[in-house]
Design a protein around this motif. Sequence first.
Motif, PDB file in Angstrom:
ATOM      1  N   TYR A  21       0.892  -1.162   0.000  1.00  0.00           N
ATOM      2  CA  TYR A  21       0.000   0.000   0.000  1.00  0.00           C
ATOM      3  C   TYR A  21       0.925   1.205   0.000  1.00  0.00           C
ATOM      4  N   LYS A  24       4.317   0.961   1.866  1.00  0.00           N
ATOM      5  CA  LYS A  24       4.277  -0.044   2.939  1.00  0.00           C
ATOM      6  C   LYS A  24       4.045  -1.446   2.362  1.00  0.00           C
ATOM      7  N   ALA A  26       2.830  -4.973   2.668  1.00  0.00           N
ATOM      8  CA  ALA A  26       1.898  -5.667   3.574  1.00  0.00           C
ATOM      9  C   ALA A  26       2.001  -7.185   3.440  1.00  0.00           C
ATOM     10  N   PRO A  45      -1.579 -12.913  13.772  1.00  0.00           N
ATOM     11  CA  PRO A  45      -1.955 -11.743  14.569  1.00  0.00           C
ATOM     12  C   PRO A  45      -2.473 -10.597  13.713  1.00  0.00           C
ATOM     13  N   GLY A  47      -3.092  -7.446  11.644  1.00  0.00           N
ATOM     14  CA  GLY A  47      -2.201  -6.640  10.821  1.00  0.00           C
ATOM     15  C   GLY A  47      -1.130  -7.431  10.090  1.00  0.00           C
ATOM     16  N   CYS A  48      -1.177  -8.773  10.180  1.00  0.00           N
ATOM     17  CA  CYS A  48      -0.119  -9.581   9.541  1.00  0.00           C
ATOM     18  C   CYS A  48      -0.345  -9.735   8.036  1.00  0.00           C
ATOM     19  N   GLY A  49      -1.508  -9.299   7.532  1.00  0.00           N
ATOM     20  CA  GLY A  49      -1.717  -9.332   6.089  1.00  0.00           C
ATOM     21  C   GLY A  49      -2.676 -10.403   5.593  1.00  0.00           C
ATOM     22  N   LYS A  50      -3.373 -11.085   6.490  1.00  0.00           N
ATOM     23  CA  LYS A  50      -4.295 -12.166   6.080  1.00  0.00           C
ATOM     24  C   LYS A  50      -5.352 -11.664   5.093  1.00  0.00           C
ATOM     25  N   THR A  52      -5.384  -8.876   3.397  1.00  0.00           N
ATOM     26  CA  THR A  52      -4.753  -8.351   2.176  1.00  0.00           C
ATOM     27  C   THR A  52      -4.479  -9.495   1.205  1.00  0.00           C
ATOM     28  N   ARG A  55      -7.650 -10.963  -0.307  1.00  0.00           N
ATOM     29  CA  ARG A  55      -8.253 -10.114  -1.330  1.00  0.00           C
ATOM     30  C   ARG A  55      -7.494 -10.147  -2.654  1.00  0.00           C
ATOM     31  N   VAL A  64      -8.560  -0.655  -4.101  1.00  0.00           N
ATOM     32  CA  VAL A  64      -7.774   0.226  -3.231  1.00  0.00           C
ATOM     33  C   VAL A  64      -6.708   0.901  -4.093  1.00  0.00           C
ATOM     34  N   SER A  66      -4.091   2.683  -3.618  1.00  0.00           N
ATOM     35  CA  SER A  66      -2.660   2.617  -3.304  1.00  0.00           C
ATOM     36  C   SER A  66      -2.093   1.193  -3.369  1.00  0.00           C
ATOM     37  N   GLU A 181     -13.129 -13.410   7.970  1.00  0.00           N
ATOM     38  CA  GLU A 181     -13.658 -13.398   9.341  1.00  0.00           C
ATOM     39  C   GLU A 181     -15.188 -13.375   9.359  1.00  0.00           C
ATOM     40  N   HIS A 212      -9.597 -15.078  13.189  1.00  0.00           N
ATOM     41  CA  HIS A 212      -8.791 -14.741  14.350  1.00  0.00           C
ATOM     42  C   HIS A 212      -8.852 -15.851  15.374  1.00  0.00           C
TER      43      HIS A 212
HETATM   44  N1  LIG Z   1      -6.391   0.039   2.402  1.00  0.00           N
HETATM   45  C1  LIG Z   1      -5.210   0.054   3.063  1.00  0.00           C
HETATM   46  N2  LIG Z   1      -4.374   1.100   2.941  1.00  0.00           N
HETATM   47  C2  LIG Z   1      -3.185   1.136   3.600  1.00  0.00           C
HETATM   48  N3  LIG Z   1      -2.741   0.146   4.400  1.00  0.00           N
HETATM   49  C3  LIG Z   1      -3.531  -0.911   4.555  1.00  0.00           C
HETATM   50  C4  LIG Z   1      -4.804  -1.027   3.896  1.00  0.00           C
HETATM   51  N4  LIG Z   1      -5.364  -2.212   4.247  1.00  0.00           N
HETATM   52  C5  LIG Z   1      -4.485  -2.808   5.079  1.00  0.00           C
HETATM   53  N5  LIG Z   1      -3.396  -2.045   5.262  1.00  0.00           N
HETATM   54  C6  LIG Z   1      -2.199  -2.360   6.102  1.00  0.00           C
HETATM   55  O1  LIG Z   1      -1.667  -3.596   5.644  1.00  0.00           O
HETATM   56  C7  LIG Z   1      -1.273  -4.410   6.741  1.00  0.00           C
HETATM   57  C8  LIG Z   1      -2.029  -5.734   6.670  1.00  0.00           C
HETATM   58  O2  LIG Z   1      -3.413  -5.494   6.921  1.00  0.00           O
HETATM   59  P1  LIG Z   1      -4.513  -6.635   6.804  1.00  0.00           P
HETATM   60  O3  LIG Z   1      -5.837  -5.997   7.059  1.00  0.00           O
HETATM   61  O4  LIG Z   1      -4.334  -7.369   5.558  1.00  0.00           O
HETATM   62  O5  LIG Z   1      -4.100  -7.561   8.030  1.00  0.00           O
HETATM   63  P2  LIG Z   1      -4.922  -8.674   8.775  1.00  0.00           P
HETATM   64  O6  LIG Z   1      -3.950  -9.719   9.161  1.00  0.00           O
HETATM   65  O7  LIG Z   1      -6.089  -9.099   7.954  1.00  0.00           O
HETATM   66  O8  LIG Z   1      -5.412  -7.874  10.050  1.00  0.00           O
HETATM   67  P3  LIG Z   1      -6.721  -8.040  10.944  1.00  0.00           P
HETATM   68  O9  LIG Z   1      -6.651  -9.422  11.486  1.00  0.00           O
HETATM   69  O10 LIG Z   1      -6.552  -6.996  11.989  1.00  0.00           O
HETATM   70  O11 LIG Z   1      -7.898  -7.808  10.039  1.00  0.00           O
HETATM   71  C9  LIG Z   1      -1.568  -3.605   7.998  1.00  0.00           C
HETATM   72  O12 LIG Z   1      -0.396  -2.957   8.400  1.00  0.00           O
HETATM   73  C10 LIG Z   1      -2.603  -2.612   7.549  1.00  0.00           C
HETATM   74  O13 LIG Z   1      -2.526  -1.426   8.291  1.00  0.00           O
END
Ligand SMILES: Nc1ncnc2c1ncn2[C@@H]1O[C@H](COP(=O)(O)OP(=O)(O)OP(=O)(O)O)[C@@H](O)[C@H]1O
Length: 259
Positions: A21, A24, A26, A45, A47-50, A52, A55, A64, A66, A181, A212
Amino acid sequence: MPQTPKTPNFKMTARNVSVSYGTKLAINDVSIDVDQDEVTAFIGPSGCGKSTFLRTLNRMNDTVASARVTGDIKLDGQDIYSPDMDVVQLRARVGMVFQKPNPFPKSIYENVAYGPRIHGLAGTKADLDRIVEKSLRRAGLWDEVKDRLTDSGTALSGGQQQRLCIARAIAVDPEVILMDEPCSALDPIATAKIEELIHELRGRYAIVIVTHNMQQAARVSQKTAFFHLGTLVEYGNTSDIFTNPHEERTKDYITGRYG
Ligand SMILES: Nc1ncnc2c1ncn2[C@@H]1O[C@H](COP(=O)(O)OP(=O)(O)OP(=O)(O)O)[C@@H](O)[C@H]1O
């Protein structure tokens, strides 16, 4: 008697997938196979990217601005990021159910009929009626709603709304269902119904679920992928991941040392 290992039957394959993104990163260099006949769980955990990574499997990240995806993802051997891939068609083949039930503010019938109608799957009203009934039956909701198909989908309970969203995904005859989820907004009884439904749908659709809840991953899936800080730490049979993980980080996570 020792079990004969199942012959893999891969529906989707991801190779060296990274997602950023803006600047960053991800998801970093993830490769995974999704089996047609299994439920695959993504755990890790916050924010680990699951989500992302999930999708990327139906190009929801396209929405999205970015987000940038690199690497290779195939559905039945076909590159889903190829310029000639029809994304609307792709998202019908690889359907998605979200964390918060999101029925359209329309009738129960229309929620399910909408997709088949726009995809031209029903020639007549009777065809459409059949698709709606079949989808609601498969989603385990028919008996609860058959006498009130014209009521608004948003008037259902949260668990019923989520099953309606599953019926809506099923109605366009998908091959893969992605669930992000799907139970996190539901109470334990509604959650148990969705888990039961996942068991019933297994085999008919390849299913990938982000959760989770480790007990949920252990209950519903045959394969589990553990993500940490954007990388895929370990991927394997769910029973092995939960009883005999190879990686220290997986062990720490499943024993509750962090997360
Ligand atoms: N639309 C976005 N724009 C910018 N950063 C993003 C976006 N979506 C996710 N991120 C960042 O990418 C990283 C992975 O996020 P993601 O939602 O994929 O994690 P996750 O493991 O599914 O988290 P959770 O369990 O909290 O839903 C995080 O640091 C998040 O802040």
